[in-house]
Design a protein around this motif. Structure first.
Motif, PDB file in Angstrom:
ATOM      1  N   SER A  36      -7.462  -6.907   6.173  1.00 51.81           N
ATOM      2  CA  SER A  36      -6.937  -6.599   4.836  1.00 51.81           C
ATOM      3  C   SER A  36      -5.440  -6.319   4.844  1.00 51.81           C
ATOM      4  O   SER A  36      -4.880  -5.963   3.806  1.00 51.81           O
ATOM      5  CB  SER A  36      -7.693  -5.395   4.247  1.00 51.81           C
ATOM      6  N   SER A  37      -4.779  -6.448   5.999  1.00 51.23           N
ATOM      7  CA  SER A  37      -3.339  -6.242   6.076  1.00 51.23           C
ATOM      8  C   SER A  37      -2.788  -6.967   7.297  1.00 51.23           C
ATOM      9  O   SER A  37      -3.548  -7.384   8.195  1.00 51.23           O
ATOM     10  CB  SER A  37      -2.997  -4.746   6.161  1.00 51.23           C
ATOM     11  N   GLY A  38      -1.451  -7.081   7.300  1.00 46.77           N
ATOM     12  CA  GLY A  38      -0.824  -7.731   8.437  1.00 46.77           C
ATOM     13  C   GLY A  38      -1.039  -6.963   9.732  1.00 46.77           C
ATOM     14  O   GLY A  38      -1.282  -7.540  10.789  1.00 46.77           O
ATOM     15  N   ARG A  39      -0.956  -5.639   9.692  1.00 50.55           N
ATOM     16  CA  ARG A  39      -1.133  -4.826  10.893  1.00 50.55           C
ATOM     17  C   ARG A  39      -2.562  -4.923  11.421  1.00 50.55           C
ATOM     18  O   ARG A  39      -2.801  -4.986  12.633  1.00 50.55           O
ATOM     19  CB  ARG A  39      -0.779  -3.362  10.585  1.00 50.55           C
ATOM     20  N   GLU A  40      -3.521  -4.944  10.478  1.00 53.79           N
ATOM     21  CA  GLU A  40      -4.920  -5.100  10.908  1.00 53.79           C
ATOM     22  C   GLU A  40      -5.137  -6.464  11.545  1.00 53.79           C
ATOM     23  O   GLU A  40      -5.882  -6.598  12.525  1.00 53.79           O
ATOM     24  CB  GLU A  40      -5.841  -4.913   9.710  1.00 53.79           C
ATOM     25  N   ALA A  41      -4.448  -7.469  11.002  1.00 54.47           N
ATOM     26  CA  ALA A  41      -4.556  -8.816  11.567  1.00 54.47           C
ATOM     27  C   ALA A  41      -4.023  -8.850  12.996  1.00 54.47           C
ATOM     28  O   ALA A  41      -4.611  -9.503  13.883  1.00 54.47           O
ATOM     29  CB  ALA A  41      -3.787  -9.811  10.691  1.00 54.47           C
ATOM     30  N   LEU A  42      -2.913  -8.137  13.244  1.00 57.00           N
ATOM     31  CA  LEU A  42      -2.358  -8.104  14.595  1.00 57.00           C
ATOM     32  C   LEU A  42      -3.327  -7.431  15.573  1.00 57.00           C
ATOM     33  O   LEU A  42      -3.478  -7.861  16.722  1.00 57.00           O
ATOM     34  CB  LEU A  42      -1.018  -7.366  14.588  1.00 57.00           C
ATOM     35  N   GLU A  43      -3.999  -6.371  15.118  1.00 59.88           N
ATOM     36  CA  GLU A  43      -4.973  -5.689  15.975  1.00 59.88           C
ATOM     37  C   GLU A  43      -6.128  -6.620  16.332  1.00 59.88           C
ATOM     38  O   GLU A  43      -6.603  -6.640  17.476  1.00 59.88           O
ATOM     39  CB  GLU A  43      -5.501  -4.432  15.267  1.00 59.88           C
TER      40      GLU A  43
END
Length: 496
Positions: A36-43
């Motif tokens: 749901s976010s760019g940071r979550e995508a990186l994780e």
């Protein structure tokens, strides 16, 4: 069609859009991963292998362009396919920026389901094919490495084998030769010349000269080998002897193989000669040792048989004890002799072995120089000492705590003199008759060893003097075992 599922990452800050993308793409049969976010995508990317990333351009905090730039900075994700979804009109400049960030395609809003599925399917299949090619390439590399290692191993073994052959040839243990069956020409390597004890500069290799170096009794082996090859035999092996020009006889084993032409006629014979002289000598020593062991075993059994037959006792228990003691004494000296490969035994060692069971502390004193006894002498003295110790433990100085025993010996002019002196024990009286132990001791020392045994039955303790020649000039110094075998007959005479 069944295939390995791949992971597709869906990135959008609006749950409704994510749900819509899931509904559109679920028919592809792939694994859909939500962020749901760019940071979550990186994780997610750091924990999961992703084939395609579907990302919204407009997101708070970290928009699609910034997320793409961060993904591309990581070496692991530089080739991961990314598709941008944009709800605003995208200009050519924006498209160019997106492609620079690593996007492979754009999907405008509203999304056409068929178009989105087609684009995702193409990149998912491309990812799958790429992975399959990588696996095939890895498998091919593994095979190449395995084959290379196998070839290197074979090469190393071949090199090692050649080194061993070279070392054997250099040591004069192996030689190779070649014989042209048609022209009669011979070729020897240096190892072959060394084995035969001749030099390449002054020895002409031909059948006559080679035959002259063979042992006369083994010349027929050469003729037999030639006859076998003429009959069609293709390989032949035999042992033979050679007589070097200096007269030394060497044992060899020869292996030969024939080469034939299309008609089956022998045209060439090649072979290897190995010097096995040392092996033959070792076999002879082993056979000699086996015969000697057999001979000594029979002598020991004959002596044991005489001990059993001639021992006398009033009770079974006493009889068993006497027999066991005498056989154990024989076993102990055999152990000492075997440790020296039957070269002999030290007198002090015999005495220590016999007194070991008594554990009498300071009651026994020993004095004498080291004396090496021949096997036959050691066996006889061991039994004599056993009788002296046994009698002393039963009736003499060693039967009481106050008794003392002194054993001294010296050698002069190859004559061993041993003094056995007891004191402090029970009162001693001269026996009316000699028992088996005393008689056997006298018989063995005097008849077998050519020595003398003197007994002085003093009241304060027995004094015994044994004189034993260390070098015999009688039958005792003939072939090993003849003197030992006489022991049973001497014991029988002693018992009479």
């Amino acid at each position: 069609m069944d295939h390995e599922k791949v992971n597709i990452l869906l990135v959008d800050d609006q749950p409704a859009k994510l749900l819509a993308y899931e509904v559109i793409l679920k028919d592809l049969g792939e694994n859909l991963v939500i962020a749901s976010s760019g940071r979550e995508a990186l994780e997610v990317l750091l924990k999961t292998e992703i084939a395609v990333i579907l990302v919204d351009v407009c997101m708070p905090e970290l928009d699609g362009f910034e997320l793409a730039a961060m993904i591309r900075e990581h070496p692991r994700f530089q080739k991961t396919a990314m598709i941008f979804i944009s709800a605003i009109q995208v200009s050519d400049i924006d498209r160019l920026r997106g492609y620079e960030m690593g996007a492979v395609d754009y999907v405008p809003v509203p999304v056409v389901p068929e178009v989105l599925r087609a684009k995702i399917k193409v990149f998912a299949e491309l990812y799958r094919k790429t992975r399959e090619l990588e696996r095939l390439n890895q498998d091919l590399e593994d095979r190449v490495r395995a084959r290379t290692a196998e070839l290197e191993n074979s090469t190393a073994k071949l090199r090692e084998s050649e080194e061993r052959r070279s070392m054997a040839i250099a040591a004069g243990k192996m030689g190779s030769w070649d014989w042209d069956w048609i022209t009669g020409d011979w070729m020897w390597d240096e190892g072959q010349y060394r084995i035969f004890g001749v030099g390449s500069e002054n020895f002409e290799v031909n059948p006559a000269n080679v035959q002259a170096l063979l042992h006369p009794d083994d010349v027929d082996q050469l003729r037999k080998a030639i006859a076998e090859f003429n009959k069609g035999t293709r390989s032949y092996e035999t042992e033979f002897r050679i007589v070097r020009p200096d007269g030394e006889v060497r044992w060899c084993v020869g292996t030969a193989a024939a080469t034939a032409d299309d008609s089956g006629r022998v045209v060439r014979v090649s072979g290897v000669t190995v010097d096995i002289t040392e092996r033959k000598r070792a076999e002879e020593r082993q056979n000699l040792l086996a015969r000697e062991v057999d001979h000594r075993a029979k002598n020991a059994l004959a002596l044991a048989q005489s001990i059993v037959r001639l021992t006398r006792a009033d009770e079974v228990k006493a009889y068993v004890s006497a027999v066991e003691g005498r056989i154990n004494a024989l076993a102990r000296v055999h152990t000492i002799l075997s440790l020296s490969s039957w070269q002999g035994a030290e007198l002090s060692k015999l005495i220590e072995e016999e007194l070991a069971p008594y554990s009498l502390g300071g009651q026994i004193k020993l004095a004498g120089t080291e004396v090496q006894l021949l096997p036959a002498t050691a066996q006889t003295l061991a039994l004599a000492l056993h009788e002296l110790f046994t009698n002393s433990a039963k009736y003499g100085a060693l039967s009481t705590r106050t008794g003392q025993l002194a054993i001294g010996w010296q050698v002069e002019n190859d004559l061993l003199t041993l003094i056995w002196e007891e004191s402090g024990g029970p009162l001693v009286m001269t026996p009316k008759s000699r028992g088996f132990g005393t008689r056997s001791l006298l018989a063995s020392v005097e008849s077998q060893l050519g020595g003398q045994a003197q007994f002085d039955w003093r009241a304060e303790g027995l004094l015994c003097r044994l004189e034993v020649p260390l070098v015999r000039k009688t039958a005792a110094t003939t072939a090993p075992g003849k003197f030992e075998a006489a022991s049973s007959a001497e014991l029988q005479r002693a018992s009479g």
